[in-house]
Design a protein around this motif. Structure first.
Motif, PDB file in Angstrom:
ATOM      1  N   GLN A 159       0.953  -1.291  -0.035  1.00 30.69           N
ATOM      2  CA  GLN A 159       0.139   0.097   0.172  1.00 30.69           C
ATOM      3  C   GLN A 159       0.884   1.236  -0.023  1.00 30.69           C
ATOM      4  N   LEU A 160       1.885   1.273   0.876  1.00 34.36           N
ATOM      5  CA  LEU A 160       2.857   2.428   0.753  1.00 34.36           C
ATOM      6  C   LEU A 160       3.420   2.626  -0.540  1.00 34.36           C
ATOM      7  N   ARG A 161       3.892   1.657  -1.170  1.00 37.50           N
ATOM      8  CA  ARG A 161       4.513   1.778  -2.379  1.00 37.50           C
ATOM      9  C   ARG A 161       3.327   2.310  -3.526  1.00 37.50           C
ATOM     10  N   THR A 191       5.859  10.111   9.165  1.00 42.21           N
ATOM     11  CA  THR A 191       5.244   8.913   8.590  1.00 42.21           C
ATOM     12  C   THR A 191       3.770   8.747   8.772  1.00 42.21           C
ATOM     13  N   LEU A 192       3.413   9.032  10.103  1.00 47.24           N
ATOM     14  CA  LEU A 192       1.944   9.075  10.316  1.00 47.24           C
ATOM     15  C   LEU A 192       1.112   9.848   9.561  1.00 47.24           C
ATOM     16  N   GLU A 193       1.760  11.104   9.230  1.00 49.48           N
ATOM     17  CA  GLU A 193       1.176  12.042   8.408  1.00 49.48           C
ATOM     18  C   GLU A 193       0.797  11.232   6.811  1.00 49.48           C
ATOM     19  N   ILE A 194       1.890  10.507   6.419  1.00 48.55           N
ATOM     20  CA  ILE A 194       1.392  10.046   5.081  1.00 48.55           C
ATOM     21  C   ILE A 194       0.656   8.672   5.470  1.00 48.55           C
ATOM     22  N   LEU A 195       0.845   7.976   6.263  1.00 51.02           N
ATOM     23  CA  LEU A 195      -0.284   6.921   6.394  1.00 51.02           C
ATOM     24  C   LEU A 195      -1.669   7.298   6.735  1.00 51.02           C
ATOM     25  N   GLU A 196      -1.747   8.459   7.344  1.00 53.12           N
ATOM     26  CA  GLU A 196      -3.006   8.952   7.390  1.00 53.12           C
ATOM     27  C   GLU A 196      -3.786   9.612   6.050  1.00 53.12           C
ATOM     28  N   SER A 197      -2.839  10.075   5.394  1.00 58.10           N
ATOM     29  CA  SER A 197      -3.278  10.529   4.152  1.00 58.10           C
ATOM     30  C   SER A 197      -3.696   9.558   3.040  1.00 58.10           C
ATOM     31  N   ILE A 198      -3.179   8.280   3.015  1.00 63.44           N
ATOM     32  CA  ILE A 198      -3.537   7.252   2.210  1.00 63.44           C
ATOM     33  C   ILE A 198      -4.345   6.306   3.042  1.00 63.44           C
ATOM     34  N   ASP A 199      -4.937   6.480   4.234  1.00 58.78           N
ATOM     35  CA  ASP A 199      -5.968   5.913   4.993  1.00 58.78           C
ATOM     36  C   ASP A 199      -5.332   4.654   5.520  1.00 58.78           C
ATOM     37  N   MET A 200      -4.065   4.582   5.911  1.00 60.14           N
ATOM     38  CA  MET A 200      -3.757   3.062   6.199  1.00 60.14           C
ATOM     39  C   MET A 200      -3.590   3.234   7.941  1.00 60.14           C
TER      40      MET A 200
END
Lengths: 145, 145
Positions: B11-13, B61-70
């Motif tokens: 998902q990250l990739r 990283t949390l900012e990114i993960l939240e932005s892609i709903d992870m």
DNA sequence: ATGAGTGCAAACCGTTTGCAATCGG
DNA sequence: CCGATTGCAAACGGTTTGCACTCAT
């Protein structure tokens, strides 16, 4: 809606707290606002009633007011807290995404839902906390432009 | 429940983000926990996988993960935020007051309730946010002592 | 009169930002 | 190789605390 200054003042006294000028100012500020106010906003607004009102006092007073259920914290999305006067009993809020106007939902018929949750999870439900975001009537009009 | 590290990595990739050691560590920390973790807790737990893991990286990283709903932020009563891995779709959480274990409520049949709120208030409801507190099965047992 | 309440300044804590060094694809 | 990512240190904003002074009762 029909909450008056005198009622609030009496509640404070009943809790064994003194009714000082700064506290009057904070109550007035909360009464005058239709939307949740942050501590800084309360200070600013309250200074109309008590020019010397300090931010520290706002924090300390809110702590008291919350402990005797006179205000309710409203957690807004960006992490900043706002406070509104509490209506007795269990309530929820609907907050307008545009103008931040708030209406309280006084009755709460989530009982069935919570029963289902309890059954499904095995948890004994003790409390719940719901915030609803939307667009108020006035802002829906504006949007037409 | 059945979320694996590999799925998360993919998902990250897919979001165009690199899969670095610190990010692996953060995902592992989240996977290993049954309760919401604060950024500081994620750092501490993640250092088992990446000793140099910095708190700043956790935030970014949390900012990114939240932005892609992870991940999903869980706002806990005391104002501190916690994060849990997100199940796709709309969910709510039930958090145990004693051990902070979390279960997700995957379906959400609040539709009727929200319709009533819309009708009563004139608001156009756009979002809602519900946290439920309770006592989990295990802690109910303990309580018997 | 006396303790509760106040304001100021400073400490505190979680979060964000600037930057040079490093790592992943 | 090159840009994304990292960690450090420092800045930042909101909240809390220590203390001497003031006010409500």
């Amino acid at each position: 809606m029909t909450i008056t200054f005198d009622v609030l003042a009496e509640q404070l006294r009943a809790g064994g707290h003194k009714l000082t000028q700064p506290r009057r100012a904070i109550l007035q500020a909360l009464l005058a606002s239709a939307k949740p106010l942050s501590p800084a906003e309360i200070q600013q607004s309250g200074q109309a009633f008590c020019a010397e009102l300090g931010l520290v006092t706002v924090y300390r007073t809110l702590e008291i007011l919350e402990s005797i259920d006179m205000v309710r914290p409203v957690h807004v999305a960006d992490g900043c807290h706002g406070y509104v006067l509490a209506t007795p009993g269990h309530t929820h809020h609907v907050v307008c995404e545009r103008c931040h106007a708030v209406v309280e939902i006084v009755g709460c018929d989530l009982g069935d839902f919570l029963d289902r949750v309890a059954a499904r999870t095995g948890y004994q439900i003790t409390d719940h906390w719901l915030e609803i975001a939307g667009i108020c009537g006035a802002c829906q009009q504006e949007k037409m432009d």
